[in-house]
Write a protein that holds these residues in place. Sequence first.
Motif, short mmCIF file in Angstrom:
data_model
loop_
_atom_site.label_atom_id
_atom_site.label_comp_id
_atom_site.label_asym_id
_atom_site.label_seq_id
_atom_site.Cartn_x
_atom_site.Cartn_y
_atom_site.Cartn_z
N ALA A 48 0.85 -1.20 0.00
CA ALA A 48 0.00 0.00 0.00
C ALA A 48 0.87 1.24 0.00
N ASP A 49 0.35 2.34 -0.55
CA ASP A 49 1.11 3.59 -0.40
C ASP A 49 0.92 4.09 1.03
N GLN A 50 1.83 4.99 1.44
CA GLN A 50 1.84 5.33 2.87
C GLN A 50 0.53 5.92 3.35
N SER A 51 -0.10 6.75 2.50
CA SER A 51 -1.31 7.41 3.01
C SER A 51 -2.49 6.42 3.07
N VAL A 52 -2.59 5.54 2.12
CA VAL A 52 -3.65 4.51 2.18
C VAL A 52 -3.37 3.56 3.35
N SER A 89 3.26 7.74 -1.54
CA SER A 89 2.09 7.93 -2.40
C SER A 89 2.46 8.67 -3.68
N GLY A 90 1.80 8.32 -4.75
CA GLY A 90 1.93 9.09 -5.99
C GLY A 90 2.53 8.30 -7.14
N GLU A 91 2.28 8.85 -8.34
CA GLU A 91 2.71 8.19 -9.58
C GLU A 91 4.22 7.96 -9.63
N ASP A 92 5.01 8.85 -9.01
CA ASP A 92 6.47 8.69 -9.05
C ASP A 92 6.92 7.34 -8.50
N SER A 93 6.08 6.75 -7.69
CA SER A 93 6.47 5.46 -7.10
C SER A 93 6.32 4.28 -8.05
N LYS A 94 5.68 4.54 -9.22
CA LYS A 94 5.56 3.44 -10.17
C LYS A 94 6.88 3.32 -10.92
N SER A 95 7.92 2.90 -10.18
CA SER A 95 9.27 2.89 -10.74
C SER A 95 9.97 1.59 -10.39
N GLY A 154 -4.99 2.66 -4.76
CA GLY A 154 -5.46 3.06 -6.08
C GLY A 154 -4.71 2.32 -7.18
N GLY A 155 -4.75 2.91 -8.37
CA GLY A 155 -4.11 2.29 -9.52
C GLY A 155 -2.61 2.12 -9.37
N VAL A 156 -1.99 3.00 -8.60
CA VAL A 156 -0.54 2.88 -8.44
C VAL A 156 -0.20 1.64 -7.61
N HIS A 190 -11.40 1.42 -10.60
CA HIS A 190 -12.37 0.53 -11.25
C HIS A 190 -11.87 0.22 -12.66
N ASP A 191 -11.11 1.14 -13.21
CA ASP A 191 -10.52 0.95 -14.53
C ASP A 191 -9.24 0.13 -14.40
N ALA A 192 -8.41 0.53 -13.44
CA ALA A 192 -7.07 -0.07 -13.32
C ALA A 192 -7.11 -1.53 -12.86
N SER A 193 -8.15 -1.89 -12.09
CA SER A 193 -8.12 -3.22 -11.48
C SER A 193 -8.70 -4.32 -12.38
N ARG A 230 -15.17 7.18 0.52
CA ARG A 230 -15.58 8.35 1.31
C ARG A 230 -14.44 9.34 1.56
N THR A 231 -13.23 8.80 1.73
CA THR A 231 -12.12 9.69 2.12
C THR A 231 -11.35 10.25 0.92
N LEU A 232 -11.83 10.00 -0.29
CA LEU A 232 -11.14 10.55 -1.47
C LEU A 232 -11.29 12.06 -1.53
N SER A 233 -10.26 12.73 -2.03
CA SER A 233 -10.37 14.18 -2.25
C SER A 233 -11.26 14.40 -3.49
N VAL A 254 -18.66 -2.78 -18.49
CA VAL A 254 -18.28 -2.30 -19.82
C VAL A 254 -16.83 -2.69 -20.12
N LYS A 255 -15.95 -2.40 -19.17
CA LYS A 255 -14.53 -2.72 -19.40
C LYS A 255 -14.34 -4.23 -19.50
N ALA A 256 -15.04 -4.98 -18.64
CA ALA A 256 -14.88 -6.44 -18.61
C ALA A 256 -15.28 -7.06 -19.94
N1 NAD Z 1 -3.51 -1.36 -15.17
C1 NAD Z 1 -4.42 -0.68 -15.84
O1 NAD Z 1 -5.11 -1.22 -16.71
C2 NAD Z 1 -4.62 0.77 -15.53
C3 NAD Z 1 -5.74 1.43 -16.05
C4 NAD Z 1 -5.94 2.77 -15.69
C5 NAD Z 1 -5.02 3.41 -14.87
N2 NAD Z 1 -3.93 2.74 -14.40
C6 NAD Z 1 -2.93 3.40 -13.55
O2 NAD Z 1 -3.55 3.84 -12.34
C7 NAD Z 1 -2.76 4.88 -11.81
C8 NAD Z 1 -3.65 5.96 -11.25
O3 NAD Z 1 -4.50 5.40 -10.28
P1 NAD Z 1 -5.07 6.28 -9.08
O4 NAD Z 1 -5.63 7.53 -9.60
O5 NAD Z 1 -5.94 5.40 -8.27
O6 NAD Z 1 -3.73 6.70 -8.32
P2 NAD Z 1 -3.13 6.45 -6.87
O7 NAD Z 1 -3.06 5.00 -6.57
O8 NAD Z 1 -1.83 7.19 -6.80
O9 NAD Z 1 -4.18 7.14 -5.91
C9 NAD Z 1 -4.36 8.53 -6.00
C10 NAD Z 1 -4.18 9.22 -4.64
O10 NAD Z 1 -5.29 8.90 -3.81
C11 NAD Z 1 -4.86 8.46 -2.54
N3 NAD Z 1 -5.87 7.51 -2.08
C12 NAD Z 1 -6.09 6.27 -2.53
N4 NAD Z 1 -7.18 5.74 -1.96
C13 NAD Z 1 -7.65 6.67 -1.11
C14 NAD Z 1 -8.77 6.73 -0.25
N5 NAD Z 1 -9.65 5.74 -0.18
N6 NAD Z 1 -8.95 7.84 0.48
C15 NAD Z 1 -8.10 8.88 0.39
N7 NAD Z 1 -7.03 8.90 -0.43
C16 NAD Z 1 -6.81 7.81 -1.17
C17 NAD Z 1 -3.50 7.87 -2.77
O11 NAD Z 1 -2.72 7.90 -1.60
C18 NAD Z 1 -2.94 8.79 -3.86
O12 NAD Z 1 -2.37 9.91 -3.28
C19 NAD Z 1 -1.86 5.37 -12.92
O13 NAD Z 1 -0.53 5.01 -12.67
C20 NAD Z 1 -2.39 4.66 -14.15
O14 NAD Z 1 -1.36 4.39 -15.10
C21 NAD Z 1 -3.73 1.44 -14.72
#
Ligand code: NAD
Length: 367
Positions: free
Chosen positions: A46-50, A76-82, A109-111, A139-142, A175-178, A234-236
């Motif tokens: 998990a990222d640190q904030s999650v 947390s953040g995209e920079d960590s996808k490294s 999230g997606g990262v 929902h898209d990334a997973s 609920r806690t998303l910005s 739809v994606k599925a």
């Molecule tokens: N694999 C795929 O098919 C696919 C498809 C679409 C996107 N992606 C990838 O997904 C990534 C983006 O995903 P994202 O937008 O979820 O980014 P993310 O995982 O970085 O989450 C965004 C921010 O929200 C915070 N966060 C996460 N859950 C939270 C919660 N419940 N409450 C409060 N804060 C929360 C995180 O700490 C982060 O700061 C990109 O790297 C993109 O390339 C992948």
Amino acid sequence: MTQVREISTASGKYPVVIGSGLLRSVPRWLRHLQFSPKARLLGIVADQSVAERYAAEVEEALQEEGYQSVLMTFPSGEDSKSLRQLEGLATQASQAGLDRTSLLLTLGGGVAGDLGGFLAAVYMRGLPFVQLPTTLLAHDASVGGKVGVDHPLAKNLLGAFWPPKAVLYDVATLRTLSDEEWRNGLGELVKHGLLGDSALFEEIVSTAHALGPKFWRQVSQEQWTVWLARGIEVKARIVEQDERETGMRRLLNAGHTVGHAVEWASSYRLRHGEAVSIGLVAESRIALRLGMTSADFVYLLEASLAACGLPVTIPSDLTVERLMQAISRDKKKQGSALAMALPVAVGEVRIVEQIPIEVVQEVLTYG
Ligand SMILES: NC(=O)c1ccc[n+]([C@@H]2O[C@H](COP(=O)([O-])OP(=O)(O)OC[C@H]3O[C@@H](n4cnc5c(N)ncnc54)[C@H](O)[C@@H]3O)[C@@H](O)[C@H]2O)c1
Ligand SMILES: [Zn+2]
């Protein structure tokens, strides 16, 4: 209320479960998937904030059911996808004693899903993993089985197809998303409606009209469960038919050619889903210019996305030259012609090959 959709592709079969309070029932699902607690150490990525918000809930639930787990975090953040963070997580995994019998849980999230899923794909030549998405965008990334990390030269350059064993999507975490993160995910959800479920598109838009800005905070978890299930449907349907992106999967790129250019030209100031929203409108204008849709549809789309609180116009500080630079790079990758997935009606996106680059430039210049 819980919704379950079984995804079935050449590389695997897995359930996507959506509902409120699922984090507490992770152990139950693990048992259901035949992952017994015996001699099996679980790694939670998990990222640190999650992790601060939600890891304890998962850890406690696992402990109560006799599972042992270790938490592995990254910034947390995209920079960590490294590759660097991948190596860091592998270090944490190795030091904690994760082995071939282990299973990873990607929480976030997606990262977290992309990075943790890629760790699952390569650690000790591959471990099973379960996704626990916590953002709307996830929902898209997973769904779709793609995992990976970025490279300094390109996003998602290094990766694999490595489907999870299950996706357990706890909508209570939303609920806690910005507001920024809500908008980010909404851009993709509305896109899914637009290309494959016109009733979903219309429901979201009419709710936004009725409830006004930040309507997402007033929508119930039951409603989000249903909407997410439909966006995922739809994606599925598309990835099941075209896992490796040779045909239909290209429909998912609606809004993305212009969207990626806008994202890049804004130096990622605009979030991905916001850029996709701007891209959808611009690309519907391209369809209009090509005689494939009506001005009414373009106006309807623009007004609908705006009602959802999404941006619809290209920010004035982004020059056409810079946008065209990004689009031409895209074109170079494809060969001589530019192919795009253009929205032409609510519920219909069409793949158009051979779009003259001048048409794109004209639309970006004059609207
Ligand atoms: N694999 C795929 O098919 C696919 C498809 C679409 C996107 N992606 C990838 O997904 C990534 C983006 O995903 P994202 O937008 O979820 O980014 P993310 O995982 O970085 O989450 C965004 C921010 O929200 C915070 N966060 C996460 N859950 C939270 C919660 N419940 N409450 C409060 N804060 C929360 C995180 O700490 C982060 O700061 C990109 O790297 C993109 O390339 C992948
Ligand atoms: Zn996208």
